[in-house]
Write a protein that holds these residues in place. Structure first.
Motif, short mmCIF file in Angstrom:
data_model
loop_
_atom_site.label_atom_id
_atom_site.label_comp_id
_atom_site.label_asym_id
_atom_site.label_seq_id
_atom_site.Cartn_x
_atom_site.Cartn_y
_atom_site.Cartn_z
N ALA A 249 -6.60 -115.86 58.23
CA ALA A 249 -7.12 -115.73 56.93
C ALA A 249 -6.08 -115.76 55.74
O ALA A 249 -4.86 -115.80 56.04
CB ALA A 249 -7.99 -114.15 56.67
N THR A 250 -6.42 -115.93 54.55
CA THR A 250 -5.49 -116.08 53.56
C THR A 250 -5.26 -114.75 52.84
O THR A 250 -5.96 -114.13 52.08
CB THR A 250 -6.08 -117.08 52.29
OG1 THR A 250 -6.44 -118.23 53.00
CG2 THR A 250 -4.77 -117.23 51.17
N ALA A 251 -3.85 -114.38 52.97
CA ALA A 251 -3.37 -113.04 52.47
C ALA A 251 -2.79 -113.53 51.07
O ALA A 251 -1.79 -113.96 51.38
CB ALA A 251 -2.69 -112.10 53.26
N CYS A 252 -2.76 -112.69 50.08
CA CYS A 252 -1.98 -112.97 48.91
C CYS A 252 -1.61 -111.58 48.47
O CYS A 252 -2.19 -110.87 48.23
CB CYS A 252 -2.89 -113.84 47.82
SG CYS A 252 -3.72 -115.53 48.42
N ARG A 253 -0.16 -111.98 47.49
CA ARG A 253 0.10 -110.85 46.73
C ARG A 253 -0.25 -111.37 45.38
O ARG A 253 0.34 -112.39 44.81
CB ARG A 253 1.66 -110.49 46.68
CG ARG A 253 2.05 -109.56 45.96
CD ARG A 253 3.54 -109.36 45.91
NE ARG A 253 4.04 -108.40 44.95
CZ ARG A 253 5.10 -107.93 44.50
NH1 ARG A 253 6.18 -108.97 44.64
NH2 ARG A 253 5.41 -107.11 43.62
N ILE A 254 -0.96 -110.68 44.59
CA ILE A 254 -1.73 -111.11 43.27
C ILE A 254 -1.22 -110.26 42.12
O ILE A 254 -1.40 -110.56 40.74
CB ILE A 254 -3.13 -111.15 43.26
CG1 ILE A 254 -3.70 -109.64 43.48
CG2 ILE A 254 -3.82 -112.18 44.16
CD1 ILE A 254 -5.15 -109.61 43.60
#
Length: 308
Positions: A249-254
């Motif tokens: 899955a796509t994990a991001c720091r936003i």
């Protein structure tokens, strides 16, 4: 080939490759084109271009006249003092000419990769960046036991320079892309990547994904009491544990203390709860920073694209 004719061919080759680099063509395509043009200029040679990755392993870029299984067998092989012509040339930082692959100790254990292909000799020259790093090799394979002639030396001198320009250009492009789309602290995709991803996922149905927003608890207090280095260590740890849990899955720091996870093919709240529970469990192990024990704590909110 007459000397004037060879000079004209090399100038045309140089112009063509430099134009391809300037247009931003894919590195593999440029190297493939370079090899094909050289093989047309110098009949009887087979060209290959190999790069070296950050781990010091060979990564084939182009070898259009060699079978795909050869490139696959070379990919990931560590360079060293006796790793064929290319691996040795990278290790030494100087050209390596093997005129008899069957008997040369540099090819011991690797000769069966090329002898069945009818190749008997290999001359490999290191490709060096402007800072002196060896970033790959440009190699000629021969179907008989011999070394390079004068024309081939001219060709390789030109091609090694062109390869260095193309590879360095790709390094800059990759570095700029990473700075634009990835967070430098955690290595996760950043807000720009997140916006692009969610735009693609919502562009047209089916909207069958889940979105999780995750905040680090008490980050400001840790920065104030232990220093920003401790806060950065906490952010980095949370990012690594989050990625380990969500996998593909796509994990991001936003944001500063904010993360997001996009879960494709997620249509049930139970799936979201399962992932959230796994994330919370992964955070429970303390991390040590300069002798201080920090237990990561996060707050999670979630929504389903279709349902919510």
């Amino acid at each position: 080939m007459r000397e004037s004719g060879s000079a004209e061919h090399l100038q045309a080759l140089q112009n063509e490759i430099l134009e391809a680099v300037a247009r931003g063509e894919v590195l593999v395509a440029i190297m493939d084109r370079l090899c094909r043009r050289v093989e047309a200029i110098a009949p009887g040679v087979i060209c290959s271009v190999v790069s070296v990755d950050a781990q010091g392993c060979l990564q084939p870029l182009a070898a259009p006249s060699l079978p795909a299984h050869y490139a696959a067998s070379v990919s990931g092989v560590p360079v060293g003092p006796r790793v064929g012509s290319c691996g040795t040339a990278i290790y030494r930082g100087e050209p390596v000419c093997v005129t008899d692959i069957a008997t040369d100790p540099l090819w011991e254990g690797l000769e069966n990769l090329v002898l069945p292909l009818g190749l008997r000799a290999c001359w490999s020259s290191p490709i060096k960046a402007r800072d002196g790093r060896v970033v790959g090799t440009f190699a000629f394979y021969y179907n008989r036991q011999r070394g390079p002639n004068d024309l081939e030396r001219q060709i390789v001198a030109t091609c090694v320079h062109l390869c260095a320009i193309a590879i360095e250009h790709e390094e800059v492009r990759s570095r700029n892309h990473r700075l634009a789309y990835y967070d430098t602290l955690t290595g996760l995709p950043n807000r720009v990547s997140f916006n692009d991803a969610i735009m693609r996922m919502t562009a047209e149905p089916p909207h069958d994904f889940g979105l999780m927003l995750i905040d680090i608890d008490h980050l400001k207090a840790i920065n104030d009491t232990m220093g920003h280095a401790a806060g950065d260590a906490l952010i980095e740890t949370v990012g690594a544990r989050l990625q380990a849990v969500v996998g593909d899955a796509t994990a991001c720091r936003i944001g500063g203390d904010e993360f997001a996870v996009l879960l494709p093919d997620c249509t049930q709240a139970a799936q979201m709860r399962s992932v959230a529970s796994a994330i919370l469990a992964a955070m429970s192990t303390p991390l040590d920073h300069d002798g201080n024990s920090i237990v990561p704590s996060v707050t999670i909110g979630a929504a389903l694209a279709g349902e919510d």
